[in-house]
Design a protein around this motif. Structure first.
Motif, PDB file in Angstrom:
ATOM      1  N   ILE A  47       0.881  -1.287   0.111  1.00 22.79           N
ATOM      2  CA  ILE A  47      -0.064   0.177   0.118  1.00 22.79           C
ATOM      3  C   ILE A  47       0.708   1.322  -0.081  1.00 22.79           C
ATOM      4  O   ILE A  47       1.778   1.274   1.007  1.00 22.79           O
ATOM      5  CB  ILE A  47      -0.908   0.006   1.254  1.00 22.79           C
ATOM      6  CG1 ILE A  47      -1.879  -1.244   1.116  1.00 22.79           C
ATOM      7  CG2 ILE A  47      -1.665   1.267   1.165  1.00 22.79           C
ATOM      8  CD1 ILE A  47      -2.783  -1.272   2.344  1.00 22.79           C
ATOM      9  N   GLN A  48       0.652   2.060  -0.969  1.00 21.71           N
ATOM     10  CA  GLN A  48       1.391   3.648  -1.273  1.00 21.71           C
ATOM     11  C   GLN A  48       0.380   4.428  -0.745  1.00 21.71           C
ATOM     12  O   GLN A  48      -0.525   4.781  -1.342  1.00 21.71           O
ATOM     13  CB  GLN A  48       1.826   3.609  -2.597  1.00 21.71           C
ATOM     14  CG  GLN A  48       2.902   4.338  -2.829  1.00 21.71           C
ATOM     15  CD  GLN A  48       3.354   4.487  -4.420  1.00 21.71           C
ATOM     16  OE1 GLN A  48       2.363   4.512  -5.094  1.00 21.71           O
ATOM     17  NE2 GLN A  48       4.506   4.414  -4.603  1.00 21.71           N
ATOM     18  N   VAL A  49       0.610   5.060   0.550  1.00 19.72           N
ATOM     19  CA  VAL A  49      -0.415   5.771   1.242  1.00 19.72           C
ATOM     20  C   VAL A  49       0.219   7.293   1.479  1.00 19.72           C
ATOM     21  O   VAL A  49       1.253   7.539   1.870  1.00 19.72           O
ATOM     22  CB  VAL A  49      -1.289   5.104   2.522  1.00 19.72           C
ATOM     23  CG1 VAL A  49      -0.019   5.123   3.500  1.00 19.72           C
ATOM     24  CG2 VAL A  49      -2.234   6.172   3.077  1.00 19.72           C
ATOM     25  N   GLU A  50      -0.740   8.187   1.040  1.00 15.74           N
ATOM     26  CA  GLU A  50      -0.469   9.582   1.477  1.00 15.74           C
ATOM     27  C   GLU A  50      -1.538  10.199   2.313  1.00 15.74           C
ATOM     28  O   GLU A  50      -2.880  10.019   1.752  1.00 15.74           O
ATOM     29  CB  GLU A  50      -0.318  10.356   0.190  1.00 15.74           C
ATOM     30  CG  GLU A  50       0.110  12.013   0.507  1.00 15.74           C
ATOM     31  CD  GLU A  50       0.495  12.516  -1.024  1.00 15.74           C
ATOM     32  OE1 GLU A  50       0.655  13.676  -0.998  1.00 15.74           O
ATOM     33  OE2 GLU A  50       0.688  12.028  -2.118  1.00 15.74           O
ATOM     34  N   ALA A  51      -1.245  10.872   3.310  1.00 12.01           N
ATOM     35  CA  ALA A  51      -2.306  11.398   4.210  1.00 12.01           C
ATOM     36  C   ALA A  51      -2.313  12.881   4.332  1.00 12.01           C
ATOM     37  O   ALA A  51      -1.444  13.297   4.230  1.00 12.01           O
ATOM     38  CB  ALA A  51      -2.141  10.792   5.554  1.00 12.01           C
ATOM     39  N   HIS A  52      -3.448  13.434   4.303  1.00 13.11           N
ATOM     40  CA  HIS A  52      -3.740  15.050   4.212  1.00 13.11           C
ATOM     41  C   HIS A  52      -5.043  15.012   5.030  1.00 13.11           C
ATOM     42  O   HIS A  52      -5.837  14.022   5.426  1.00 13.11           O
ATOM     43  CB  HIS A  52      -4.014  15.491   3.248  1.00 13.11           C
ATOM     44  CG  HIS A  52      -2.642  15.301   2.401  1.00 13.11           C
ATOM     45  ND1 HIS A  52      -1.402  16.260   2.494  1.00 13.11           N
ATOM     46  CD2 HIS A  52      -2.309  14.763   1.221  1.00 13.11           C
ATOM     47  CE1 HIS A  52      -0.560  16.008   1.553  1.00 13.11           C
ATOM     48  NE2 HIS A  52      -1.111  15.018   0.793  1.00 13.11           N
ATOM     49  N   GLY A  53      -5.428  16.464   5.542  1.00 13.43           N
ATOM     50  CA  GLY A  53      -6.839  16.506   5.876  1.00 13.43           C
ATOM     51  C   GLY A  53      -7.653  16.352   4.671  1.00 13.43           C
ATOM     52  O   GLY A  53      -7.216  16.574   3.624  1.00 13.43           O
ATOM     53  N   SER A  54      -8.947  15.769   4.854  1.00  8.82           N
ATOM     54  CA  SER A  54      -9.637  15.348   3.925  1.00  8.82           C
ATOM     55  C   SER A  54     -10.371  16.338   3.072  1.00  8.82           C
ATOM     56  O   SER A  54     -10.370  15.994   1.935  1.00  8.82           O
ATOM     57  CB  SER A  54     -11.073  14.724   4.778  1.00  8.82           C
ATOM     58  OG  SER A  54     -10.594  13.637   5.397  1.00  8.82           O
ATOM     59  N   ALA A  55     -10.156  17.818   3.308  1.00 10.73           N
ATOM     60  CA  ALA A  55     -10.898  18.516   2.468  1.00 10.73           C
ATOM     61  C   ALA A  55      -9.800  18.844   1.416  1.00 10.73           C
ATOM     62  O   ALA A  55      -9.918  19.001   0.171  1.00 10.73           O
ATOM     63  CB  ALA A  55     -11.123  20.020   3.128  1.00 10.73           C
ATOM     64  N   ARG A  56      -8.501  18.734   1.730  1.00 10.45           N
ATOM     65  CA  ARG A  56      -7.369  18.841   0.835  1.00 10.45           C
ATOM     66  C   ARG A  56      -7.218  17.480   0.096  1.00 10.45           C
ATOM     67  O   ARG A  56      -7.012  17.754  -1.057  1.00 10.45           O
ATOM     68  CB  ARG A  56      -6.146  19.110   1.728  1.00 10.45           C
ATOM     69  CG  ARG A  56      -4.824  19.296   0.852  1.00 10.45           C
ATOM     70  CD  ARG A  56      -3.580  19.608   1.704  1.00 10.45           C
ATOM     71  NE  ARG A  56      -2.725  19.657   0.592  1.00 10.45           N
ATOM     72  CZ  ARG A  56      -1.161  19.682   0.544  1.00 10.45           C
ATOM     73  NH1 ARG A  56      -0.980  19.300   1.833  1.00 10.45           N
ATOM     74  NH2 ARG A  56      -0.336  19.817  -0.121  1.00 10.45           N
ATOM     75  N   VAL A  57      -7.508  16.592   0.824  1.00  7.44           N
ATOM     76  CA  VAL A  57      -7.531  15.166  -0.123  1.00  7.44           C
ATOM     77  C   VAL A  57      -8.484  15.248  -1.345  1.00  7.44           C
ATOM     78  O   VAL A  57      -8.405  14.974  -2.453  1.00  7.44           O
ATOM     79  CB  VAL A  57      -8.152  14.016   0.858  1.00  7.44           C
ATOM     80  CG1 VAL A  57      -8.196  12.905  -0.297  1.00  7.44           C
ATOM     81  CG2 VAL A  57      -6.811  13.653   1.682  1.00  7.44           C
ATOM     82  N   ALA A  58      -9.742  15.925  -0.886  1.00  3.81           N
ATOM     83  CA  ALA A  58     -10.825  15.997  -2.040  1.00  3.81           C
ATOM     84  C   ALA A  58     -10.455  16.927  -2.986  1.00  3.81           C
ATOM     85  O   ALA A  58     -10.219  16.653  -4.569  1.00  3.81           O
ATOM     86  CB  ALA A  58     -12.075  16.513  -1.392  1.00  3.81           C
ATOM     87  N   ARG A  59      -9.566  17.821  -2.811  1.00  2.93           N
ATOM     88  CA  ARG A  59      -9.336  18.831  -3.691  1.00  2.93           C
ATOM     89  C   ARG A  59      -8.192  18.609  -4.775  1.00  2.93           C
ATOM     90  O   ARG A  59      -8.112  18.920  -5.671  1.00  2.93           O
ATOM     91  CB  ARG A  59      -8.785  20.312  -3.022  1.00  2.93           C
ATOM     92  CG  ARG A  59     -10.127  21.044  -2.259  1.00  2.93           C
ATOM     93  CD  ARG A  59      -9.692  22.593  -2.492  1.00  2.93           C
ATOM     94  NE  ARG A  59      -8.686  22.685  -1.531  1.00  2.93           N
ATOM     95  CZ  ARG A  59      -8.628  23.072  -0.309  1.00  2.93           C
ATOM     96  NH1 ARG A  59      -9.783  23.029   0.397  1.00  2.93           N
ATOM     97  NH2 ARG A  59      -7.439  23.529   0.507  1.00  2.93           N
ATOM     98  N   LEU A  60      -7.395  18.004  -4.140  1.00  2.00           N
ATOM     99  CA  LEU A  60      -5.892  17.232  -4.835  1.00  2.00           C
ATOM    100  C   LEU A  60      -6.742  16.491  -5.915  1.00  2.00           C
ATOM    101  O   LEU A  60      -6.237  16.287  -7.258  1.00  2.00           O
ATOM    102  CB  LEU A  60      -5.104  16.618  -3.996  1.00  2.00           C
ATOM    103  CG  LEU A  60      -4.263  17.390  -2.908  1.00  2.00           C
ATOM    104  CD1 LEU A  60      -3.486  16.408  -2.002  1.00  2.00           C
ATOM    105  CD2 LEU A  60      -3.348  18.224  -3.885  1.00  2.00           C
ATOM    106  N   VAL A  61      -7.716  15.440  -5.600  1.00  4.70           N
ATOM    107  CA  VAL A  61      -8.124  14.599  -6.433  1.00  4.70           C
ATOM    108  C   VAL A  61      -9.077  15.476  -7.439  1.00  4.70           C
ATOM    109  O   VAL A  61      -8.996  15.261  -8.715  1.00  4.70           O
ATOM    110  CB  VAL A  61      -9.002  13.658  -5.964  1.00  4.70           C
ATOM    111  CG1 VAL A  61      -9.577  12.690  -6.926  1.00  4.70           C
ATOM    112  CG2 VAL A  61      -8.004  12.615  -5.265  1.00  4.70           C
ATOM    113  N   ALA A  62      -9.909  16.355  -7.106  1.00  7.60           N
ATOM    114  CA  ALA A  62     -10.860  16.936  -8.001  1.00  7.60           C
ATOM    115  C   ALA A  62     -10.107  17.894  -9.113  1.00  7.60           C
ATOM    116  O   ALA A  62     -10.425  18.099  -9.847  1.00  7.60           O
ATOM    117  CB  ALA A  62     -11.733  17.786  -7.361  1.00  7.60           C
ATOM    118  N   GLU A  63      -8.828  18.430  -8.691  1.00 13.56           N
ATOM    119  CA  GLU A  63      -8.243  19.278  -9.457  1.00 13.56           C
ATOM    120  C   GLU A  63      -7.125  18.617 -10.299  1.00 13.56           C
ATOM    121  O   GLU A  63      -6.473  19.191 -11.081  1.00 13.56           O
ATOM    122  CB  GLU A  63      -7.303  20.338  -8.591  1.00 13.56           C
ATOM    123  CG  GLU A  63      -8.078  21.363  -7.944  1.00 13.56           C
ATOM    124  CD  GLU A  63      -7.471  22.151  -6.651  1.00 13.56           C
ATOM    125  OE1 GLU A  63      -6.282  22.062  -6.629  1.00 13.56           O
ATOM    126  OE2 GLU A  63      -8.308  23.052  -6.105  1.00 13.56           O
TER     127      GLU A  63
END
Length: 322
Positions: A81-97
């Motif tokens: 597993i290759q995991v990267e952790a952030h605050g969830s709102a940032r997680v969502a923005r990183l993917v959405a953008e």
């Protein structure tokens, strides 16, 4: 120290369990965490990229899930597993953008799957609650402990305690902290508006750095999730269900609090519910996803699994539903 008060939790055996399980972290390949210059999480499930020749599955996840994924999920699956952790709102923005392209996305607020993310389906797999962790080795921490569940906010109001919390613009824990303070104002009938009186800019830390600030004694107390406090053996004040966002029967009452994100999206208070979606399908990715959302390891790390979970929403692929 109010050890007799069941709402004030002392260091538990979970601390030892978390420490013991940390020795298994080598089974999980950790790509990086917020603020450490981590490489991109990309589409890796079919690349066969594990150091031991196994398949590699990439995950972008809420910071509060990081320890459970590393030390609970990782040892339980065959893939790396290759995991990267952030605050969830940032997680969502990183993917959405389009800045990140992971196989699995897991957030601590399913509202983020309405906006900015728009997956065809997702699954709710765990709940949590907001608590006030305190450092029993500092004077400020002891003041919080002494105040207990009926008065934890008083030393915060008086400025006797250095407080840590996460950024509400980046992390659901941050805006849930504000929700808890707003709900506490009504619950305790305080003269001061706790949401306006207690928060200050200097209290804000990234979710993945809040832990280190707390453990080094840089702050006396912190708003955090119950699982984060339990798995690390922190002392904490357990808040009443009217405040802690854990009671399904109080969902409407929680919704009286809200917060506007920088995008303009208004997030309402509600039951804390973790959600995940599988974006890129392969046998390895599906196996990791299934273990992630239905694994017993979550309870070992302080999460609560309602009887009806995992609960699926949307157009779930047959391969996942089966």
């Amino acid at each position: 120290m109010p050890d007799a008060d069941s709402s004030v939790r002392r260091r538990s055996v979970l601390a030892g369990a978390a420490t013991a399980m940390a020795g298994l972290a080598g089974c999980t390949r950790v790509l990086g965490h917020a603020g450490d210059g981590a490489s991109d999480v990309g589409r890796n499930a079919t690349a066969g990229g594990g150091d031991d020749g196994s398949a590699t599955v990439s995950m972008l996840a809420a910071g509060s899930l990081n320890n459970a994924i590393e030390n609970g999920l990782g040892p339980a699956v065959d893939a790396t597993i290759q995991v990267e952790a952030h605050g969830s709102a940032r997680v969502a923005r990183l993917v959405a953008e389009g800045q990140k392209d992971p196989d699995v996305v897991s957030v601590s607020d399913v509202a983020l799957f309405d906006s900015p993310l728009h997956p065809d389906w997702y699954v709710e797999f765990a709940t949590n609650s907001v608590v006030v962790a305190y450092n029993a080795d500092t004077e400020g921490g002891r003041r919080v402990a002494d105040a207990g569940a009926d008065g934890w906010y008083r030393p915060l109001l008086s400025g006797e305690v250095s407080l840590g919390r996460t950024d509400p613009d980046l992390d659901p824990l941050g805006y849930r902290t504000l929700f808890a303070l707003e709900l506490a104002t009504d619950h305790y009938g305080t003269d001061a508006n706790l949401r306006e009186a207690i928060p200050a800019k200097r209290q804000i830390y990234p979710e993945t750095q809040l832990v280190s600030q707390f453990e080094t004694g840089a702050i006396d107390a912190a708003f955090t999730y119950r699982n984060m406090a339990a798995e690390r053996g922190y002392d904490y004040v357990e808040l009443p269900p009217e405040i802690d966002l854990s009671d399904p029967d109080r969902t409407e009452a929680y919704a009286t609090a809200d917060y506007e994100l920088p995008s303009g999206k208004v997030v309402e208070g509600g039951l804390i519910s973790y959600g995940s979606t599988l974006r890129h399908h392969s046998p390895a990715a599906r196996a990791v996803f299934d273990a992630h959302v239905a694994g017993d390891y979550l309870s070992d790390f302080g999460f609560v699994i309602p009887d009806e979970y995992p609960r699926y929403t949307g157009d779930v692929p047959d391969a996942v539903a089966d």
